[in-house]
Design an enzyme around this catalytic site. Structure first.
Site, PDB file in Angstrom:
ATOM      1  CD  GLU A  95      -2.722  11.489  -1.907  1.00 30.76           C
ATOM      2  OE1 GLU A  95      -2.637  11.070  -0.337  1.00 30.76           O
ATOM      3  OE2 GLU A  95      -3.568  10.820  -1.155  1.00 30.76           O
ATOM      4  CG  ASP A  96       0.588  10.031   1.626  1.00 29.71           C
ATOM      5  OD1 ASP A  96       0.115  10.164   0.702  1.00 29.71           O
ATOM      6  OD2 ASP A  96       0.570   9.150   2.603  1.00 29.71           O
ATOM      7  CG  PHE A 148       4.875  -0.032   2.949  1.00 27.16           C
ATOM      8  CD1 PHE A 148       3.992   0.348   2.792  1.00 27.16           C
ATOM      9  CD2 PHE A 148       5.591   0.449   4.646  1.00 27.16           C
ATOM     10  CE1 PHE A 148       2.644   0.976   3.525  1.00 27.16           C
ATOM     11  CE2 PHE A 148       3.731   1.305   5.252  1.00 27.16           C
ATOM     12  CZ  PHE A 148       3.122   0.850   4.960  1.00 27.16           C
TER      13      PHE A 148
HETATM   14  P1  IMP Z   1      -3.421   4.366  -3.313  1.00 30.73           P
HETATM   15  O1  IMP Z   1      -4.908   4.980  -3.596  1.00 30.73           O
HETATM   16  O2  IMP Z   1      -3.212   2.773  -3.417  1.00 30.73           O
HETATM   17  O3  IMP Z   1      -2.950   5.120  -4.727  1.00 30.73           O
HETATM   18  O4  IMP Z   1      -2.428   4.281  -1.795  1.00 30.73           O
HETATM   19  C1  IMP Z   1      -2.457   5.748  -1.460  1.00 30.73           C
HETATM   20  C2  IMP Z   1      -2.293   5.531   0.151  1.00 30.73           C
HETATM   21  O5  IMP Z   1      -1.827   5.071   0.849  1.00 30.73           O
HETATM   22  C3  IMP Z   1      -1.466   6.873   0.736  1.00 30.73           C
HETATM   23  O6  IMP Z   1      -2.141   8.031   0.360  1.00 30.73           O
HETATM   24  C4  IMP Z   1      -0.798   6.388   1.874  1.00 30.73           C
HETATM   25  O7  IMP Z   1      -1.528   6.304   2.717  1.00 30.73           O
HETATM   26  C5  IMP Z   1      -1.344   4.898   1.478  1.00 30.73           C
HETATM   27  N1  IMP Z   1       0.493   4.498   1.133  1.00 30.73           N
HETATM   28  C6  IMP Z   1       0.595   3.422   0.020  1.00 30.73           C
HETATM   29  N2  IMP Z   1       1.740   2.911  -0.290  1.00 30.73           N
HETATM   30  C7  IMP Z   1       2.684   3.395   0.479  1.00 30.73           C
HETATM   31  C8  IMP Z   1       3.535   3.306   1.686  1.00 30.73           C
HETATM   32  O8  IMP Z   1       4.507   2.818   1.082  1.00 30.73           O
HETATM   33  N3  IMP Z   1       3.702   3.955   2.952  1.00 30.73           N
HETATM   34  C9  IMP Z   1       2.751   4.075   3.403  1.00 30.73           C
HETATM   35  N4  IMP Z   1       1.776   4.073   3.217  1.00 30.73           N
HETATM   36  C10 IMP Z   1       1.175   4.234   1.989  1.00 30.73           C
END
Ligand code: IMP
Length: 170
Positions: A95-96, A148
């Site tokens: 994951e990123d 972000f």
């Molecule tokens: P989660 O489900 O809230 O953990 O979000 C995961 C996904 O949201 C990641 O795989 C990213 O694609 C996106 N995301 C969350 N935070 C960021 C950020 O700070 N920058 C860019 N994408 C983000």
């Protein structure tokens, strides 16, 4: 929109190499299926796998979550499903970033339905103050504050993925 330097390209590369070493140690003499979570993890995943010396298969999955915005809709859809066989294989999800943890929880459950031997997670970034997960992430590049970020695969409205380093978006 202003971008502020956050993690340099060289710091990212150094950390990715360290994670690669760790994965090599953990999966020595084992098979490994790497699942790259599109789009954000494409750069991290492609750099990470170059460090791997284990027998590795790569597949891609694409989910929807952040649609051109900084906040999650909370609802996840599979936009591109897995094509590989993961039954009785060791799976590493790449994951990123783990933000709320919703996406990674969804993915782990999805992968587990296919009865793999094991499931581990590598994420370049983790917003540990925000995420609501009751398990340990196996390989974390950097633990970051609740800001972000863009660059090195991560986008804002599909932009900035090409940057070599990671930047804070103000
Ligand atoms: P989660 O489900 O809230 O953990 O979000 C995961 C996904 O949201 C990641 O795989 C990213 O694609 C996106 N995301 C969350 N935070 C960021 C950020 O700070 N920058 C860019 N994408 C983000």
């Amino acid at each position: 929109m202003k971008l502020t330097r956050f993690i340099s390209a060289s710091a990212v590369q150094k950390r990715v190499a360290e994670l690669g070493l760790k994965i090599n140690r953990d999966f020595k003499n084992k098979n490994l299926v790497v699942i790259c979570v599109l789009n954000g993890a494409f750069m991290f995943c492609s750099d990470l796998i170059k460090h791997l010396k284990v027998d590795v298969e790569i597949d891609f999955i694409k989910l929807s979550s952040y649609r051109n915005a900084k906040t999650s809709s909370g609802k996840i859809n599979v936009l591109k499903k897995l094509n590989c066989e993961i039954y009785r294989k060791n799976v590493l999800i790449v994951e990123d970033i783990v933000d709320t943890g919703l996406t990674i929880k969804y993915l782990i459950n999805l992968v587990k339905k296919h009865s793999p031997s094991s499931v581990k997670v590598a994420t370049l970034l983790h917003k540990s103050d925000v995420s609501n997960i009751d398990f340990k992430l196996d390989y974390v590049g950097f633990d970051i504050e609740n800001k972000f970020v863009v660059g090195y695969g991560l986008d804002y409205a599909q932009k900035f993925r090409n940057l070599k380093g990671i930047y804070l978006m103000n």
